[in-house]
Write a protein that holds these residues in place. Structure first.
Motif: not given
Length: 243
Positions: A67-84
């Motif tokens: 499988x390929x894995x990746x990370x997604x984070x979003x700070x509180x009240x952030x308007x978008x997610x960040x995917x790495x």
């Protein structure tokens, strides 16, 4: 030894039969669907901080094994997610190259780690620090096997936050690559030990990780804490890892 080889090779053979007999339904990977799988709410509708680790079968015949894995984070009240993602083409660490919960060239992702709220707020800076300082970030650093690859990258982030008590699936080939240069040490959760010969062979044993034997990327294991069997090519069978 014969029993061990059977336990390693039989699941891989079953995974290969599944792939060649049933196919993976993705047809041409270049035109495969990479749209959202609907695993995340729109960021505007989810003000809490978010941490996710997703995983999906890799492309073409490699999906037999990994499988390929990746990370997604979003700070509180952030308007978008960040995917790495960590990929073999272009700049290795790819930021927002795909939808946060997008299909991986047609393969639907599964959620491996899910943390929300205040706990996520505390842990996100640790994850971002590892990503920003990851040593294998230059062109040519990526190595499909034994690593460092996408799963090595995600494992490095998880190692930085042992509070997650997160364990990548046995199909995350490359997670056992010793990216720190240490061939022996404590497991990510701090509840056990690991040993690895450059990522080719090794083992780990811990209360959170269970028992895992890495044999040239094929991981065979047993989880006692949350009973499950870990099989090469096929994945985890039993209770979800959880906390």
């Amino acid at each position: 030894m014969l029993i061990f080889l059977f336990l390693v090779l039989a699941p891989l053979a079953a995974s290969a039969v599944r792939y060649f007999w049933l196919g993976d339904g993705r047809q041409n990977w270049q035109t495969a669907d990479r749209s959202s799988a609907g695993l995340l709410l729109p960021a505007a509708d989810h003000p809490e901080a978010v941490i996710r680790v997703f995983g999906a079968r890799t492309v073409r015949w490699r999906s037999i094994f990994a499988v390929h894995t990746w990370i997604v984070v979003k700070e509180k009240n952030a308007p978008t997610y960040t995917r790495y993602d960590y990929t073999a083409w272009g700049e290795p660490i790819r930021t927002n190259g795909f939808a946060p919960d997008g299909r991986w060239f047609g393969a639907a992702p599964e959620t491996i780690v899910a943390v929300n709220g205040e706990r996520a707020e505390v842990l996100i800076p640790k994850i971002r620090y590892v990503i920003e300082n990851y040593q294998f970030r230059s062109y040519g650093d990526y190595s499909v096997w034994p690593g460092p690859n996408s799963n090595t990258f995600v494992q490095a982030a998880l190692d930085a936050v042992p509070e997650l008590r997160a364990v990548l699936p046995p199909t995350a080939i490359g997670k056992d690559f010793p990216y720190t240069g240490k061939w022996i040490g404590l497991t990510a959760s701090g509840t056990g030990i690991y040993a690895s010969l450059a990522g080719y062979v090794g083992f780990s044993v811990g209360w959170v990780e269970g028992l895992e034997i890495n044999f040239f990327g094929a991981v065979l294991g047993l989880d006692i804490r949350r009973p499950a069997l870990k099989l090469p090519g096929l994945g985890r069978f039993g209770m979800t890892p959880g906390l």
